[in-house]
Write an enzyme that holds these catalytic residues in place. Structure first.
Site, short mmCIF file in Angstrom:
data_model
loop_
_atom_site.label_atom_id
_atom_site.label_comp_id
_atom_site.label_asym_id
_atom_site.label_seq_id
_atom_site.Cartn_x
_atom_site.Cartn_y
_atom_site.Cartn_z
N VAL A 14 0.83 -1.21 0.00
CA VAL A 14 0.00 0.00 0.00
C VAL A 14 0.87 1.26 0.00
CG1 VAL A 14 -1.89 1.21 1.14
CG2 VAL A 14 -1.80 -1.28 1.23
N LYS A 205 -13.39 -5.81 9.82
CA LYS A 205 -14.04 -4.84 8.92
C LYS A 205 -15.50 -4.62 9.32
CE LYS A 205 -10.93 -6.00 5.08
NZ LYS A 205 -10.71 -6.93 3.97
P1 NAP Z 1 3.20 -4.87 3.62
O1 NAP Z 1 3.32 -4.97 2.14
O2 NAP Z 1 3.57 -6.03 4.44
O3 NAP Z 1 4.06 -3.59 4.07
C1 NAP Z 1 4.27 -3.29 5.41
C2 NAP Z 1 5.33 -2.24 5.49
O4 NAP Z 1 5.48 -1.83 6.84
C3 NAP Z 1 6.71 -2.70 5.01
O5 NAP Z 1 7.32 -1.70 4.24
C4 NAP Z 1 7.50 -2.90 6.33
O6 NAP Z 1 8.86 -2.58 6.22
C5 NAP Z 1 6.84 -1.87 7.22
N1 NAP Z 1 6.89 -2.26 8.63
C6 NAP Z 1 6.22 -3.26 9.22
N2 NAP Z 1 6.52 -3.31 10.53
C7 NAP Z 1 7.40 -2.32 10.76
C8 NAP Z 1 8.10 -1.85 11.90
N3 NAP Z 1 7.94 -2.42 13.11
N4 NAP Z 1 8.92 -0.79 11.78
C9 NAP Z 1 9.09 -0.19 10.57
N5 NAP Z 1 8.46 -0.58 9.44
C10 NAP Z 1 7.62 -1.63 9.54
O7 NAP Z 1 1.70 -4.49 4.04
P2 NAP Z 1 0.56 -3.85 3.14
O8 NAP Z 1 -0.10 -4.92 2.35
O9 NAP Z 1 1.07 -2.66 2.44
O10 NAP Z 1 -0.52 -3.43 4.24
C11 NAP Z 1 -0.37 -2.28 5.01
C12 NAP Z 1 -1.65 -1.98 5.77
O11 NAP Z 1 -2.70 -1.77 4.83
C13 NAP Z 1 -2.13 -3.11 6.67
O12 NAP Z 1 -2.74 -2.57 7.81
C14 NAP Z 1 -3.17 -3.83 5.83
O13 NAP Z 1 -4.14 -4.51 6.58
C15 NAP Z 1 -3.79 -2.65 5.12
N6 NAP Z 1 -4.44 -2.99 3.86
C16 NAP Z 1 -3.74 -3.65 2.91
C17 NAP Z 1 -4.35 -3.93 1.71
C18 NAP Z 1 -3.61 -4.64 0.61
O14 NAP Z 1 -4.18 -4.83 -0.46
N7 NAP Z 1 -2.36 -5.01 0.79
C19 NAP Z 1 -5.67 -3.54 1.49
C20 NAP Z 1 -6.37 -2.85 2.50
C21 NAP Z 1 -5.72 -2.57 3.69
P3 NAP Z 1 9.89 -3.44 5.34
O15 NAP Z 1 9.39 -3.30 3.93
O16 NAP Z 1 11.21 -2.82 5.54
O17 NAP Z 1 9.79 -4.84 5.84
N1 HSE Z 2 -6.45 -9.62 3.07
C1 HSE Z 2 -7.43 -8.67 2.67
C2 HSE Z 2 -8.31 -9.28 1.60
C3 HSE Z 2 -6.76 -7.42 2.15
O1 HSE Z 2 -8.02 -10.36 1.07
O2 HSE Z 2 -9.36 -8.71 1.29
C4 HSE Z 2 -7.64 -6.21 2.21
O3 HSE Z 2 -7.99 -5.86 3.50
#
Ligand code: NAP
Ligand code: HSE
Length: 426
Positions: A14, A205
């Site tokens: 994200v 959610k």
């Molecule tokens: P992600 O790809 O796993 O990215 C997480 C990021 O946070 C990484 O850059 C990681 O750093 C950093 N991070 C994690 N713990 C940390 C710490 N303790 N200190 C510093 N940096 C830290 O996750 P994401 O999919 O982008 O999701 C992010 C949020 O959006 C979550 O709350 C998720 O539920 C929400 N969300 C995601 C989606 C989706 O489609 N992915 C959709 C809706 C909502 P590094 O890269 O250095 O490891």
């Molecule tokens: N893990 C979630 C999904 C990402 O599959 O819908 C969005 O919150």
């Protein structure tokens, strides 16, 4: 042009989406808010890691103090996920008068009240559109566009991973494990998809949606929930034969003074607006007492769809920075007159595997009757084999009565196993 300085906490799926949209749509964004949004710092764990966006290396930091102690930074955008560190950093940021945007459903569903209270005390905004439904603007629709409505019902397919798995099982005839593997290989499911397939992600959610739609706080762990792990291709086949689609449904419905709510894999009639939502797409069906029925449909996850929702919140906050606007009341929990009754009554689909011999059906139907479970239809699809599937659709029944009947049926001679029990939405 005034410049709003922002820090991202997290630069994964994200975070990189937000960064890329901000670059690609810079002119549109600046002309819309008449301000520049400038990312000043990005918190990560590993500075050397390859990223999905090209940020200058000096923008990255591993030290939260570089962000919360920087007086130039107006807004902190939390995209790390999880609760522990994200909660800790968010609180410090608020105490340092930073406005907050987050996509973190687990954090908002679990600690939204405390965070909101702290934000109000510190005169900052907190917005969380991307926490439900990825790119679908559901939170702002409920809190702004539909603010004049009393919401009567929300039904959602709000998990992309499980919807992708169920669609593959339905359309490609895959079994559950193969469909999970394909979801992982296609980048929809996480390496550990437990929270998605067990329904926890949807419970987070739904807790947020109930909060904004009904003004009621139901903690995620108090929402009756079931995941999709017990669903077989056979159930999906029977659903099709009976005119239904199987979806993992989040539901909150007013019935008089009662509010029913649950997260359950359910049979949806084929002509229901949510029955046609496929693969990683999400949709939320709303009934408001003024607007009537409404369906929001779109990508529930992914880098730029979720980034789009995050940026929408960032722009709303950027607009009020430097004005006299004060944040309004915290998440209002004023739906106090509703009785929270959890899953309530529903028709159910019951799939048994039995020996095909005289008298079995009679014993089973009398066990249902003994526990007040009234039957709408009974289907035995095959004959000529020693053991056969036997399908029942019940009328409205409390789950407790059904479970009592099933307990007795399980011990009936000739019943080999209970394959599955699924809710039927009408
Ligand atoms: P992600 O790809 O796993 O990215 C997480 C990021 O946070 C990484 O850059 C990681 O750093 C950093 N991070 C994690 N713990 C940390 C710490 N303790 N200190 C510093 N940096 C830290 O996750 P994401 O999919 O982008 O999701 C992010 C949020 O959006 C979550 O709350 C998720 O539920 C929400 N969300 C995601 C989606 C989706 O489609 N992915 C959709 C809706 C909502 P590094 O890269 O250095 O490891
Ligand atoms: N893990 C979630 C999904 C990402 O599959 O819908 C969005 O919150």
């Amino acid at each position: 042009m005034e410049s709003i300085k922002v820090a991202l906490l997290g630069f994964g799926v994200v975070g990189s989406g937000v960064f890329n949209i901000l670059q690609d749509n810079k002119e549109k964004i600046e002309s819309h808010i008449q301000k520049r949004i400038e990312i000043k710092k990005i918190l990560v764990r590993d500075i050397e890691k390859a990223r999905g966006a090209n940020a200058p290396k000096e923008m990255l930091t591993k030290d939260i103090n570089d962000i919360v102690n920087d007086p130039e930074i107006d807004m902190v955008v939390e995209l790390m996920g999880g609760i522990g560190k994200a909660y800790e950093y968010m609180k410090i940021a608020i105490e340092n008068k930073k406005h907050i945007v987050t996509a973190n459903k687990a954090l908002i569903a679990t600690h939204g009240d405390e965070i909101y209270k702290l934000a109000v005390e510190n005169g900052v905004q907190i917005r969380y559109e991307a926490s439900v439904g990825g790119g679908i603007p559901i939170i702002n629709t409920l809190t702004q566009s539909l603010a004049a409505n009393n919401v009567d019902e929300i039904l959602g397919v709000i998990n992309g991973t499980t919807n992708f798995i169920l669609t593959q099982m339905d359309e490609q005839g895959m079994d559950f494990d193969d469909a999970v593997k394909l979801a992982q290989d296609s980048g929809f499911a996480e390496a550990d998809p437990t929270s998605d397939i067990e329904g926890e992600d949807v419970a987070f959610k739904l807790s947020i949606l109930m909060s904004v739609a009904f003004g009621i706080k139901v903690p995620p762990h108090k929402i009756p929930r079931e995941g999709i792990t017990k669903i077989s291709s056979k159930d999906i086949e029977f659903a099709n034969q009976l005119g239904y689609k199987v979806k993992l449904v989040a539901a909150a419905k007013k019935k008089g003074d009662d509010l029913e709510f649950h997260v359950q894999p359910s049979f949806l009639p084929i002509d229901h607006p949510l029955a046609s939502i496929k693969n990683e797409f999400n949709a939320v069906f709303i009934k408001g007492n003024a607007v009537g029925e409404l369906l929001l449909h779109g990508k529930g996850a992914g880098s730029t769809p979720t980034g789009s929702a995050v940026l929408g919140d960032m722009l709303e906050i950027a607009k009020i920075i430097g004005t006299n606007y004060k944040p309004g009341a915290p998440l209002v929990h004023n739906g106090g007159d509703l009785n929270l009754i959890g899953e309530g009554v529903s028709p159910y689909y019951v799939h048994l595997h039995v020996e095909d011999k005289p008298g079995v059906l009679g014993k089973i139907t009398s066990a249902f009757g003994k526990h007040n479970v009234s039957l709408k239809s009974v289907i035995q699809r095959s004959r000529g084999e020693k053991t056969v599937p036997l399908i029942f659709i019940t009328y409205d029944t409390p789950r407790k009565d059904l479970d009592d009947a099933i307990e007795e049926i399980k011990n009936t001679d000739a019943v080999i196993r209970v394959e599955s029990i699924l809710r039927v939405e009408s």
